[in-house]
Write an enzyme that holds these catalytic residues in place. Structure first.
Site, PDB file in Angstrom:
ATOM      1  N   ARG A  62       0.842  -1.215   0.000  1.00 30.43           N
ATOM      2  CA  ARG A  62       0.000   0.000   0.000  1.00 30.43           C
ATOM      3  C   ARG A  62       0.871   1.258   0.000  1.00 30.43           C
ATOM      4  NH1 ARG A  62      -4.113  -0.725   4.691  1.00 30.43           N
ATOM      5  NH2 ARG A  62      -4.803   1.333   3.975  1.00 30.43           N
ATOM      6  N   GLN A  96      -9.827   8.966   8.550  1.00 32.98           N
ATOM      7  CA  GLN A  96      -9.626   7.544   8.835  1.00 32.98           C
ATOM      8  C   GLN A  96      -8.542   7.013   7.894  1.00 32.98           C
ATOM      9  OE1 GLN A  96     -13.651   5.394   9.531  1.00 32.98           O
ATOM     10  NE2 GLN A  96     -14.090   7.069   8.141  1.00 32.98           N
ATOM     11  N   ASP A  99      -3.259   7.541   4.170  1.00 29.40           N
ATOM     12  CA  ASP A  99      -2.436   8.149   3.115  1.00 29.40           C
ATOM     13  C   ASP A  99      -2.136   9.595   3.510  1.00 29.40           C
ATOM     14  OD1 ASP A  99      -5.512   8.286   1.334  1.00 29.40           O
ATOM     15  OD2 ASP A  99      -4.457  10.074   2.061  1.00 29.40           O
ATOM     16  N   HIS A 114      -6.480   6.778  12.468  1.00 31.21           N
ATOM     17  CA  HIS A 114      -6.112   5.364  12.271  1.00 31.21           C
ATOM     18  C   HIS A 114      -4.643   5.200  11.914  1.00 31.21           C
ATOM     19  CE1 HIS A 114     -10.563   4.155  11.373  1.00 31.21           C
ATOM     20  NE2 HIS A 114     -10.333   4.354  12.653  1.00 31.21           N
ATOM     21  N   CYS A 122       8.497   1.872  16.914  1.00 28.26           N
ATOM     22  CA  CYS A 122       9.261   0.885  17.675  1.00 28.26           C
ATOM     23  C   CYS A 122       8.367   0.342  18.804  1.00 28.26           C
ATOM     24  CB  CYS A 122      10.505   1.538  18.274  1.00 28.26           C
ATOM     25  SG  CYS A 122      11.381   0.445  19.404  1.00 28.26           S
ATOM     26  N   CYS A 141      15.834  -1.217  13.816  1.00 22.50           N
ATOM     27  CA  CYS A 141      15.079  -0.094  14.364  1.00 22.50           C
ATOM     28  C   CYS A 141      16.039   1.088  14.575  1.00 22.50           C
ATOM     29  CB  CYS A 141      14.484  -0.546  15.698  1.00 22.50           C
ATOM     30  SG  CYS A 141      13.800   0.793  16.639  1.00 22.50           S
ATOM     31  N   THR A 182     -16.974   7.751   3.365  1.00 21.71           N
ATOM     32  CA  THR A 182     -16.788   6.649   4.307  1.00 21.71           C
ATOM     33  C   THR A 182     -18.078   5.833   4.404  1.00 21.71           C
ATOM     34  OG1 THR A 182     -16.226   6.013   6.589  1.00 21.71           O
ATOM     35  CG2 THR A 182     -17.286   8.171   6.305  1.00 21.71           C
ATOM     36  N   SER A 183     -17.884   4.508   4.504  1.00 22.95           N
ATOM     37  CA  SER A 183     -19.052   3.598   4.512  1.00 22.95           C
ATOM     38  C   SER A 183     -19.732   3.594   5.886  1.00 22.95           C
ATOM     39  CB  SER A 183     -18.596   2.177   4.158  1.00 22.95           C
ATOM     40  OG  SER A 183     -17.618   1.745   5.119  1.00 22.95           O
ATOM     41  N   LEU A 209     -21.021   8.215  -2.741  1.00 19.66           N
ATOM     42  CA  LEU A 209     -21.604   7.841  -4.048  1.00 19.66           C
ATOM     43  C   LEU A 209     -23.079   7.495  -3.886  1.00 19.66           C
ATOM     44  CD1 LEU A 209     -18.813   5.470  -5.452  1.00 19.66           C
ATOM     45  CD2 LEU A 209     -19.255   7.850  -6.108  1.00 19.66           C
TER      46      LEU A 209
HETATM   47  C1  BV8 Z   1     -11.777   0.231  18.874  1.00 23.83           C
HETATM   48  C2  BV8 Z   1      -6.359   0.113   9.627  1.00 23.83           C
HETATM   49  C3  BV8 Z   1     -11.894   0.163  21.221  1.00 23.83           C
HETATM   50  C4  BV8 Z   1      -5.709   1.158   8.894  1.00 23.83           C
HETATM   51  C5  BV8 Z   1      -8.666   0.245  10.128  1.00 23.83           C
HETATM   52  C6  BV8 Z   1     -14.192  -6.414  18.616  1.00 23.83           C
HETATM   53  C7  BV8 Z   1     -13.033  -6.053  19.300  1.00 23.83           C
HETATM   54  C8  BV8 Z   1     -12.589  -4.745  19.333  1.00 23.83           C
HETATM   55  C9  BV8 Z   1     -13.270  -3.776  18.643  1.00 23.83           C
HETATM   56  C10 BV8 Z   1     -14.381  -4.153  17.932  1.00 23.83           C
HETATM   57  C11 BV8 Z   1     -14.871  -5.450  17.921  1.00 23.83           C
HETATM   58  N1  BV8 Z   1     -16.004  -5.486  17.154  1.00 23.83           N
HETATM   59  C12 BV8 Z   1     -16.232  -4.246  16.677  1.00 23.83           C
HETATM   60  C13 BV8 Z   1     -15.270  -3.442  17.132  1.00 23.83           C
HETATM   61  C14 BV8 Z   1     -15.072  -2.091  16.864  1.00 23.83           C
HETATM   62  C15 BV8 Z   1     -14.150  -2.041  15.647  1.00 23.83           C
HETATM   63  C16 BV8 Z   1     -15.075  -1.949  14.456  1.00 23.83           C
HETATM   64  O1  BV8 Z   1     -15.613  -0.907  14.202  1.00 23.83           O
HETATM   65  N2  BV8 Z   1     -15.255  -3.078  13.724  1.00 23.83           N
HETATM   66  C17 BV8 Z   1     -16.161  -3.036  12.593  1.00 23.83           C
HETATM   67  C18 BV8 Z   1     -15.623  -3.936  11.490  1.00 23.83           C
HETATM   68  C19 BV8 Z   1     -17.536  -3.452  13.080  1.00 23.83           C
HETATM   69  N3  BV8 Z   1     -13.330  -0.860  15.771  1.00 23.83           N
HETATM   70  C20 BV8 Z   1     -12.097  -0.974  16.265  1.00 23.83           C
HETATM   71  O2  BV8 Z   1     -11.545  -2.020  16.542  1.00 23.83           O
HETATM   72  C21 BV8 Z   1     -11.415   0.358  16.510  1.00 23.83           C
HETATM   73  N4  BV8 Z   1     -10.941   0.389  17.847  1.00 23.83           N
HETATM   74  O3  BV8 Z   1     -12.957   0.027  18.785  1.00 23.83           O
HETATM   75  O4  BV8 Z   1     -11.086   0.300  20.069  1.00 23.83           O
HETATM   76  C22 BV8 Z   1     -12.143   1.513  21.794  1.00 23.83           C
HETATM   77  C23 BV8 Z   1     -12.603   2.541  20.990  1.00 23.83           C
HETATM   78  C24 BV8 Z   1     -12.862   3.779  21.556  1.00 23.83           C
HETATM   79  C25 BV8 Z   1     -12.644   3.980  22.903  1.00 23.83           C
HETATM   80  C26 BV8 Z   1     -12.174   2.940  23.682  1.00 23.83           C
HETATM   81  C27 BV8 Z   1     -11.927   1.703  23.150  1.00 23.83           C
HETATM   82  C28 BV8 Z   1     -10.235   0.526  15.566  1.00 23.83           C
HETATM   83  C29 BV8 Z   1     -10.742   0.790  14.162  1.00 23.83           C
HETATM   84  C30 BV8 Z   1      -9.562   1.070  13.217  1.00 23.83           C
HETATM   85  C31 BV8 Z   1      -9.321  -0.153  12.430  1.00 23.83           C
HETATM   86  N5  BV8 Z   1      -8.336   0.115  11.373  1.00 23.83           N
HETATM   87  N6  BV8 Z   1      -7.735   0.143   9.213  1.00 23.83           N
HETATM   88  C32 BV8 Z   1      -5.545   0.720   7.482  1.00 23.83           C
HETATM   89  O5  BV8 Z   1      -5.077  -0.397   7.255  1.00 23.83           O
HETATM   90  O6  BV8 Z   1      -5.888   1.535   6.628  1.00 23.83           O
HETATM   91  S1  BV8 Z   1     -10.271   0.491   9.687  1.00 23.83           S
HETATM   92  C33 BV8 Z   1     -10.413   0.641   8.001  1.00 23.83           C
HETATM   93  O7  BV8 Z   1     -11.817   0.913   7.751  1.00 23.83           O
HETATM   94  C34 BV8 Z   1      -9.672   1.846   7.450  1.00 23.83           C
HETATM   95  O8  BV8 Z   1      -8.905   2.520   8.398  1.00 23.83           O
HETATM   96  C35 BV8 Z   1     -10.789   2.752   6.993  1.00 23.83           C
HETATM   97  O9  BV8 Z   1     -10.472   4.038   7.281  1.00 23.83           O
HETATM   98  C36 BV8 Z   1     -11.929   2.290   7.813  1.00 23.83           C
HETATM   99  C37 BV8 Z   1     -13.269   2.735   7.314  1.00 23.83           C
HETATM  100  O10 BV8 Z   1     -13.382   2.411   5.942  1.00 23.83           O
HETATM  101  P1  BV8 Z   1     -13.826   3.585   4.941  1.00 23.83           P
HETATM  102  O11 BV8 Z   1     -12.808   4.657   4.984  1.00 23.83           O
HETATM  103  O12 BV8 Z   1     -15.227   3.960   5.208  1.00 23.83           O
HETATM  104  O13 BV8 Z   1     -13.675   2.860   3.550  1.00 23.83           O
HETATM  105  P2  BV8 Z   1     -14.697   1.839   2.887  1.00 23.83           P
HETATM  106  O14 BV8 Z   1     -13.967   1.134   1.800  1.00 23.83           O
HETATM  107  O15 BV8 Z   1     -15.397   1.038   3.947  1.00 23.83           O
HETATM  108  O16 BV8 Z   1     -15.816   2.769   2.237  1.00 23.83           O
HETATM  109  C38 BV8 Z   1     -15.447   3.638   1.179  1.00 23.83           C
HETATM  110  C39 BV8 Z   1     -16.641   4.552   0.966  1.00 23.83           C
HETATM  111  O17 BV8 Z   1     -16.287   5.520  -0.009  1.00 23.83           O
HETATM  112  C40 BV8 Z   1     -17.875   3.824   0.438  1.00 23.83           C
HETATM  113  O18 BV8 Z   1     -19.009   4.235   1.168  1.00 23.83           O
HETATM  114  C41 BV8 Z   1     -17.974   4.294  -1.030  1.00 23.83           C
HETATM  115  O19 BV8 Z   1     -19.322   4.403  -1.451  1.00 23.83           O
HETATM  116  C42 BV8 Z   1     -17.329   5.654  -0.938  1.00 23.83           C
HETATM  117  N7  BV8 Z   1     -16.718   6.126  -2.189  1.00 23.83           N
HETATM  118  C43 BV8 Z   1     -15.977   5.407  -3.062  1.00 23.83           C
HETATM  119  N8  BV8 Z   1     -15.566   6.217  -4.077  1.00 23.83           N
HETATM  120  C44 BV8 Z   1     -16.048   7.450  -3.795  1.00 23.83           C
HETATM  121  C45 BV8 Z   1     -16.782   7.410  -2.603  1.00 23.83           C
HETATM  122  N9  BV8 Z   1     -17.402   8.482  -2.073  1.00 23.83           N
HETATM  123  C46 BV8 Z   1     -17.296   9.647  -2.756  1.00 23.83           C
HETATM  124  N10 BV8 Z   1     -16.612   9.782  -3.919  1.00 23.83           N
HETATM  125  C47 BV8 Z   1     -15.980   8.713  -4.462  1.00 23.83           C
HETATM  126  N11 BV8 Z   1     -15.308   8.855  -5.624  1.00 23.83           N
END
Ligand code: BV8
Length: 243
Positions: A62, A96, A99, A114, A122, A141, A182-183, A209
């Site tokens: 990436r 989120q 990049d 994120h 480290c 490191c 964002t979704s 979209l």
């Molecule tokens: C947390 C890494 C606790 C970076 C990412 C069990 C255990 C622990 C936690 C959980 C659990 N079950 C659920 C959770 C919570 C969990 C969560 O939400 N899970 C989901 C799957 C249900 N969250 C976590 O674990 C978070 N931490 O909860 O800690 C806590 C929190 C608060 C306080 C105390 C304790 C950590 C979440 C971070 C995870 N890391 N990625 C990387 O590799 O990049 S998340 C990953 O999804 C990315 O970071 C990304 O940012 C994020 C969201 O995705 P989107 O950006 O929305 O992208 P996506 O593809 O989904 O959608 C794109 C959208 O764009 C679409 O809607 C599309 O229509 C639109 N689009 C496309 N083209 C266009 C457009 N729109 C306009 N114009 C265009 N041209």
């Protein structure tokens, strides 16, 4: 759509969709990143524990894509920079995305909740280093001068996002909250709109979209590509708010 005059505090949340037209893969769209990878294998501490090399490769790939000369900020990133430069009130972007496209077009107030693809950390000292190259378990490191201590400076599932205190404070004061590309599938980012709405006079806009799983929480939906719709929205805001 009526954009209020005398806005004081704008908060923007961006997701992978704002970078899609710059050539960066999203996660959950057609051919998205999660189609070819199991989320928990490449974006969780457990996955890193199980097979670190797979995770290093996932982020090295990436980072290479991000640094290719075909990837650059698009009109949506540039419009947000124009808003930051010309809006008299407070302006913040919470992204989120990992990049650096907001920064590449000069935007200053970016919170990477994120983490960042161009940084590594480290695990011993928690020190963070900028990197544009591949790294893995054999990379020395820069602080410990030994290998095996470096991980991507990325928030994985199950880890706590960065700067949540600052984010909550910004959301508690904003009078315009704009979510772009964002979704709404990941928490806590998906519930920021609810925090913003706790301010009675905050207008909430979702630009995407099409509808998302959180669309019903927004006052206004703008459907279309962000590179087309965001420049128009920025013009409207500045027209109504330029002193
Ligand atoms: C947390 C890494 C606790 C970076 C990412 C069990 C255990 C622990 C936690 C959980 C659990 N079950 C659920 C959770 C919570 C969990 C969560 O939400 N899970 C989901 C799957 C249900 N969250 C976590 O674990 C978070 N931490 O909860 O800690 C806590 C929190 C608060 C306080 C105390 C304790 C950590 C979440 C971070 C995870 N890391 N990625 C990387 O590799 O990049 S998340 C990953 O999804 C990315 O970071 C990304 O940012 C994020 C969201 O995705 P989107 O950006 O929305 O992208 P996506 O593809 O989904 O959608 C794109 C959208 O764009 C679409 O809607 C599309 O229509 C639109 N689009 C496309 N083209 C266009 C457009 N729109 C306009 N114009 C265009 N041209």
């Amino acid at each position: 759509m009526i954009i209020s005059k005398n806005l004081k505090n704008i908060v923007v949340l961006t997701g992978a969709g704002i970078s899609a037209e710059s050539g960066i893969d999203t996660f959950r769209d057609q051919n998205g990143l999660w189609e070819n990878h199991d989320i928990m294998d490449v974006a969780s501490p457990q996955g890193f524990e199980r097979n670190a090399q797979l995770v290093y490769e996932f982020y090295n790939q990436r980072r290479k894509q991000l640094l290719s000369d075909t990837v650059a900020p698009n009109a949506a990133h540039i419009a947000l920079k124009k808003l930051e430069d010309n809006f008299d009130g407070e302006f913040s972007i919470i992204t989120q995305n990992v990049d650096d496209l907001h920064e590449r077009c000069g935007t200053k107030s970016v919170i990477h909740m994120h983490g960042e693809l161009l940084k590594m950390r480290c695990v011993k000292t928690k020190e963070v280093f900028t990197t544009k190259s591949n790294f893995d378990e054999f990379t020395n490191c820069p602080c410990c001068l030994e290998s095996g201590n470096l991980r991507p400076h990325i928030v994985w599932f199950g880890e706590i996002p960065f700067q949540l205190g600052k984010i909550e404070q910004l959301l508690s004061q904003c009078d315009l909250f704009i979510s772009i590309g964002t979704s709404g599938s990941v928490y806590p980012a998906a519930m920021f709109v609810q925090l913003a709405k706790s301010n009675k006079n905050c207008l909430t806009i979702e630009q995407n979209l099409s509808e998302t799983q959180v669309s019903e929480n927004f006052d206004t939906l703008i459907h279309g590509s962000s590179s087309i719709e965001i420049p128009k929205l920025v013009e409207e805001i500045l027209k109504n708010n330029n002193s």
